[in-house]
Design an enzyme around this catalytic site. Sequence first.
Site, PDB file in Angstrom:
ATOM      1  N   SER A 212      -9.273  57.127  67.078  1.00 30.49           N
ATOM      2  CA  SER A 212      -9.308  55.678  67.305  1.00 30.49           C
ATOM      3  C   SER A 212     -10.726  55.154  67.108  1.00 30.49           C
ATOM      4  O   SER A 212     -11.282  55.276  66.021  1.00 30.49           O
ATOM      5  CB  SER A 212      -8.771  55.352  68.705  1.00 30.49           C
ATOM      6  OG  SER A 212      -8.664  53.960  68.898  1.00 30.49           O
ATOM      7  N   MET A 332     -10.963  55.450  72.505  1.00 30.16           N
ATOM      8  CA  MET A 332     -10.813  54.938  73.861  1.00 30.16           C
ATOM      9  C   MET A 332      -9.416  55.234  74.386  1.00 30.16           C
ATOM     10  O   MET A 332      -8.442  55.225  73.627  1.00 30.16           O
ATOM     11  CB  MET A 332     -11.058  53.432  73.848  1.00 30.16           C
ATOM     12  CG  MET A 332     -10.969  52.761  75.197  1.00 30.16           C
ATOM     13  SD  MET A 332     -12.373  53.132  76.255  1.00 30.16           S
ATOM     14  CE  MET A 332     -13.687  52.273  75.394  1.00 30.16           C
ATOM     15  N   ASP A 335      -4.365  57.958  74.306  1.00 32.75           N
ATOM     16  CA  ASP A 335      -3.318  58.168  73.315  1.00 32.75           C
ATOM     17  C   ASP A 335      -3.463  59.552  72.681  1.00 32.75           C
ATOM     18  O   ASP A 335      -4.549  59.947  72.263  1.00 32.75           O
ATOM     19  CB  ASP A 335      -3.382  57.089  72.233  1.00 32.75           C
ATOM     20  CG  ASP A 335      -2.208  57.167  71.264  1.00 32.75           C
ATOM     21  OD1 ASP A 335      -1.094  57.516  71.716  1.00 32.75           O
ATOM     22  OD2 ASP A 335      -2.397  56.886  70.063  1.00 32.75           O
TER      23      ASP A 335
END
Length: 394
Positions: A212, A332, A335
């Site tokens: 991410s 962050m 996930d």
Amino acid sequence: MDTISVLVCDDSALMRNLISRIVNEIEGMHVVATAMNGRFALEKIPLVKPDVIILDIEMPVMNGVEFLRERKIRKIDIPVIILSSVATQGAAVTIQCLELGASDFITKPGGSISMDIGEVSQDLIEMISSYGGVYARRLGKKTNDPDFFLHQIKMREAERFVAKQKGEAAVVPEKKDTFVPTLWTQPVKKEPAVIAPLREGGRIEIIALGISTGGPNALRDVFKMIDPHMKQPVLVVQHMPAGFTAEFANSLDRICPLTVTEAKDGEPVESGHIYIAPGNYHIYVEKKISGAFVRLSQDPPRNGHRPSADYLFESVAKNYLNHALGVIMTGMGRDGAAELAEMRRQGAWTLGQDEASAIVYGMPKVAWEMGAVQRQVPLMQMADAISALAREHA
């Protein structure tokens, strides 16, 4: 604690004001200067020494692309976050900015002069705290980690929501020159859990990677150094908006010895091919008698994301058991962590990016704490680690 200093470069006075207001509301960061074009920004950099630059693309005199070219010539290493409406209209220009050294990008909601800029305030603060924080700490500053800043954003959103329900104006707490966290405290480091795999690791037939914040440049570093003879297919979830992943895949394809494309629903999974999940679509693997196929889905977001790394890892754990390699990198949140743990439980091989090299040690940290990661690897060694495992267990 030191503050993260920000330079805002945008040709609109209104946008400079709105962006500055969002940043200056947050304790631990402040706007030290603004500029109406790239040339003025270059003049102000040595004077104010920012830790991060917020950059528009379309500007007179010197636009964002020209600024990034000049920044490269002058060997300025201050991280740059693109915040522009062009990012929506011209994905190719945005990806060009990443190729020229921009760290990441955010699209302005509602056009170049946007009264809805508050909609992306969380993304903006996350990126400032991530990229600016890393740069500031490299200079010897002591700054809080991204969780501290995101906590403030969430608290302000909650205050505004309650005020809206009551029909009142939200009261923004006065910013202090010296601050200490009150409702937020530094997270405690945990010892990793231990997962007992159901079976030993087998040959690697597929590689799944989730990433991410900090991902665009990290993936460039990994894929340009990947083994050109690697046979396994690679499926990638990079959290990125719709409309950008095709251009992003093309940019990776130009530097990667393997073929890189945006994934298409129903296409066969081919060896030595890298598939990038399209923005706004989950990616997963479907196995049939005739082979394995890429599938896309618009099921609801997971962990706040679509595509979601957890969605991909879940399908790989189910279909490949111990014949897979899972990789989780900078980002962050959490996930990918839960389903990477499931991959590990099924006997798959797993790697995670280490704290020192991650722009945001969030996703890989949670995965490590859950016992999902066999080995933590620095970014500059990740291509070699993936390639070595792929060769050894081909």
